[in-house]
Design a protein around this motif. Structure first.
Motif, PDB file in Angstrom:
ATOM      1  N   LYS A  46      32.221  -2.272  67.276  1.00  0.00           N
ATOM      2  CA  LYS A  46      33.061  -1.230  66.690  1.00  0.00           C
ATOM      3  C   LYS A  46      33.419  -0.185  67.741  1.00  0.00           C
ATOM      4  O   LYS A  46      32.580   0.155  68.582  1.00  0.00           O
ATOM      5  CB  LYS A  46      32.337  -0.568  65.523  1.00  0.00           C
ATOM      6  N   PRO A  47      34.663   0.310  67.728  1.00  0.00           N
ATOM      7  CA  PRO A  47      35.737  -0.006  66.785  1.00  0.00           C
ATOM      8  C   PRO A  47      36.427  -1.328  67.104  1.00  0.00           C
ATOM      9  O   PRO A  47      36.782  -1.591  68.247  1.00  0.00           O
ATOM     10  CB  PRO A  47      36.697   1.168  66.976  1.00  0.00           C
ATOM     11  N   VAL A  48      36.608  -2.127  66.057  1.00  0.00           N
ATOM     12  CA  VAL A  48      37.268  -3.424  66.174  1.00  0.00           C
ATOM     13  C   VAL A  48      38.732  -3.259  65.806  1.00  0.00           C
ATOM     14  O   VAL A  48      39.058  -2.655  64.783  1.00  0.00           O
ATOM     15  CB  VAL A  48      36.594  -4.472  65.263  1.00  0.00           C
ATOM     16  N   MET A  49      39.618  -3.802  66.643  1.00  0.00           N
ATOM     17  CA  MET A  49      41.059  -3.712  66.423  1.00  0.00           C
ATOM     18  C   MET A  49      41.612  -5.099  66.071  1.00  0.00           C
ATOM     19  O   MET A  49      40.987  -6.123  66.361  1.00  0.00           O
ATOM     20  CB  MET A  49      41.765  -3.183  67.669  1.00  0.00           C
ATOM     21  N   ALA A  50      42.795  -5.089  65.450  1.00  0.00           N
ATOM     22  CA  ALA A  50      43.492  -6.341  65.123  1.00  0.00           C
ATOM     23  C   ALA A  50      44.982  -6.120  65.318  1.00  0.00           C
ATOM     24  O   ALA A  50      45.507  -5.030  65.033  1.00  0.00           O
ATOM     25  CB  ALA A  50      43.193  -6.786  63.698  1.00  0.00           C
ATOM     26  N   CYS A  51      45.668  -7.154  65.808  1.00  0.00           N
ATOM     27  CA  CYS A  51      47.115  -7.066  66.008  1.00  0.00           C
ATOM     28  C   CYS A  51      47.836  -7.616  64.787  1.00  0.00           C
ATOM     29  O   CYS A  51      47.221  -8.032  63.806  1.00  0.00           O
ATOM     30  CB  CYS A  51      47.520  -7.829  67.268  1.00  0.00           C
ATOM     31  N   GLU A  52      49.149  -7.630  64.868  1.00  0.00           N
ATOM     32  CA  GLU A  52      49.958  -8.104  63.745  1.00  0.00           C
ATOM     33  C   GLU A  52      49.950  -9.622  63.608  1.00  0.00           C
ATOM     34  O   GLU A  52      50.478 -10.153  62.636  1.00  0.00           O
ATOM     35  CB  GLU A  52      51.393  -7.589  63.896  1.00  0.00           C
ATOM     36  N   TYR A  53      49.364 -10.319  64.578  1.00  0.00           N
ATOM     37  CA  TYR A  53      49.179 -11.763  64.472  1.00  0.00           C
ATOM     38  C   TYR A  53      47.865 -12.116  63.792  1.00  0.00           C
ATOM     39  O   TYR A  53      47.662 -13.264  63.403  1.00  0.00           O
ATOM     40  CB  TYR A  53      49.219 -12.411  65.857  1.00  0.00           C
ATOM     41  N   GLY A  54      46.944 -11.142  63.687  1.00  0.00           N
ATOM     42  CA  GLY A  54      45.664 -11.391  63.041  1.00  0.00           C
ATOM     43  C   GLY A  54      44.527 -11.681  63.996  1.00  0.00           C
ATOM     44  O   GLY A  54      43.456 -12.097  63.551  1.00  0.00           O
ATOM     45  N   SER A  55      44.699 -11.442  65.301  1.00  0.00           N
ATOM     46  CA  SER A  55      43.622 -11.668  66.272  1.00  0.00           C
ATOM     47  C   SER A  55      42.736 -10.426  66.354  1.00  0.00           C
ATOM     48  O   SER A  55      43.187  -9.304  66.127  1.00  0.00           O
ATOM     49  CB  SER A  55      44.204 -11.984  67.647  1.00  0.00           C
ATOM     50  N   LEU A  84      49.010   1.228  71.536  1.00  0.00           N
ATOM     51  CA  LEU A  84      48.021   1.303  70.461  1.00  0.00           C
ATOM     52  C   LEU A  84      48.670   1.309  69.075  1.00  0.00           C
ATOM     53  O   LEU A  84      47.999   1.031  68.084  1.00  0.00           O
ATOM     54  CB  LEU A  84      47.167   2.559  70.634  1.00  0.00           C
ATOM     55  N   LYS A  85      49.973   1.628  69.012  1.00  0.00           N
ATOM     56  CA  LYS A  85      50.644   1.598  67.716  1.00  0.00           C
ATOM     57  C   LYS A  85      50.858   0.172  67.208  1.00  0.00           C
ATOM     58  O   LYS A  85      51.143  -0.017  66.014  1.00  0.00           O
ATOM     59  CB  LYS A  85      51.988   2.309  67.800  1.00  0.00           C
ATOM     60  N   ASP A  86      50.711  -0.824  68.103  1.00  0.00           N
ATOM     61  CA  ASP A  86      50.887  -2.218  67.713  1.00  0.00           C
ATOM     62  C   ASP A  86      49.579  -2.883  67.308  1.00  0.00           C
ATOM     63  O   ASP A  86      49.552  -4.084  67.032  1.00  0.00           O
ATOM     64  CB  ASP A  86      51.525  -3.013  68.856  1.00  0.00           C
ATOM     65  N   VAL A  87      48.497  -2.136  67.311  1.00  0.00           N
ATOM     66  CA  VAL A  87      47.207  -2.637  66.819  1.00  0.00           C
ATOM     67  C   VAL A  87      46.674  -1.658  65.784  1.00  0.00           C
ATOM     68  O   VAL A  87      47.090  -0.501  65.736  1.00  0.00           O
ATOM     69  CB  VAL A  87      46.189  -2.824  67.974  1.00  0.00           C
ATOM     70  N   LYS A  88      45.762  -2.132  64.964  1.00  0.00           N
ATOM     71  CA  LYS A  88      45.202  -1.310  63.887  1.00  0.00           C
ATOM     72  C   LYS A  88      43.679  -1.407  63.928  1.00  0.00           C
ATOM     73  O   LYS A  88      43.120  -2.489  64.080  1.00  0.00           O
ATOM     74  CB  LYS A  88      45.721  -1.799  62.535  1.00  0.00           C
TER      75      LYS A  88
END
Length: 290
Positions: A46-55, A84-88
């Motif tokens: 943590k913190p774990v991030m994810a992109c819009e592809y789901g990785s 960073l706006k392209d990951v959540k």
């Protein structure tokens, strides 16, 4: 026809067959996908991030990749991450089994995170999704069994296009890619609309200021004319007051005053007669009486 030592070779020893391709161990592959970062191949923390592809990624690895793209291999696959706006950042639910102190349960194969609704472990055996607007991670079973327009964890509203499948297959990848393009296009159009509205709002105050300037000039002229007329009326009133005061200055003309009161002043008739009678008087001089 034996070989040396009297041994007889078998067919599989004489005929070379084509080797079968090695099969991947599905269990190890799932563990790698769900427990390791897709950039650095290090365990997820943590913190774990994810992109819009789901990785899945570690936030530290994403920052390092954005600063130095030559640090890791396979950076071409991360071209969709521009910032960073392209990951959540994911809102994960910890597995309570890992916090137990008893030794009755084997926790070596337990997943670190679970679904907050169904309690399913996030180990790759069940499909998991996250909501792009809030970052909450929920199993796909929970979304299907309890359909709602609000997040089951934080109760924030979301749309169907905001649901992103984590570590999906090829069909899921294509679907997530199309949703990403639509989402970015909509954001670009909304940004252009806001910019146009801002320019329009900046142009309107100038015209309003010009109108206000014209109005102020006309009001200034009106105020000047009003002040001139007020000054004229004030001078006329003062002159009229002076004439009235001069006319009503004498006490003898006051009808309310009595005759006794009027006789006290030199302007009375008796005072004038006495002044005429004693007009020949001289000042006191002792030599006058000799």
């Amino acid at each position: 026809m034996g070989a040396d030592g009297g041994t007889i070779p078998r067919r599989d020893e004489l005929v070379k067959e084509k080797k079968k391709p090695e099969k991947k161990d599905k269990t190890s592959e799932l563990q790698h996908k769900w427990n390791d970062c897709s950039i650095s191949q290090l365990p997820l923390q943590k913190p774990v991030m994810a992109c819009e592809y789901g990785s899945l990624y570690n936030k530290e690895s994403v920052l390092e990749c954005l600063l130095d793209k030559q640090k890791y291999e396979g950076v071409a696959k991360l071209a969709h991450i521009r910032g960073l706006k392209d990951v959540k950042e994911l809102q994960l639910t910890d597995n309570p089994a890992l916090s137990r102190t008893d030794n009755k349960m084997d926790i070596s194969n337990c997943a670190p995170y679970i679904c907050p609704v169904t309690g399913l472990e996030m180990n790759g055996k069940h499909r998991f999704c996250f909501i792009w607007t809030c970052g909450c991670v929920i199993s796909e079973r929970a979304l299907k069994e309890v359909p709602s327009s609000l997040c089951h964890k934080c109760a924030k509203p979301y749309a169907a296009d905001d649901v992103i499948v984590l570590n999906g297959d090829d069909a899921d990848f294509e679907l997530m890619k199309s949703r990403m393009e639509e989402r970015r296009l909509a954001a670009k159009q909304s940004k252009k609309g806001k910019k146009k509205a801002k320019t329009d709002s900046e142009g309107e105050p100038s015209s309003k200021a010009a109108k206000l300037g014209d109005k102020s000039e006309t009001s200034l002229d009106k105020s000047k004319s009003k002040s001139a007329t007020a000054a004229k009326s004030a001078t006329a009133a003062s002159s009229a007051a002076k004439t009235v005061k001069s006319k009503s200055l004498s006490v003898q003309d006051d009808p309310k005053s009595s005759e006794v009161y009027k006789s006290l002043f030199t302007s009375s008739d008796e005072a004038k007669k006495q002044g005429a009678q004693h007009s020949g008087w001289v000042s006191f001089n002792p030599q006058y009486f000799r």
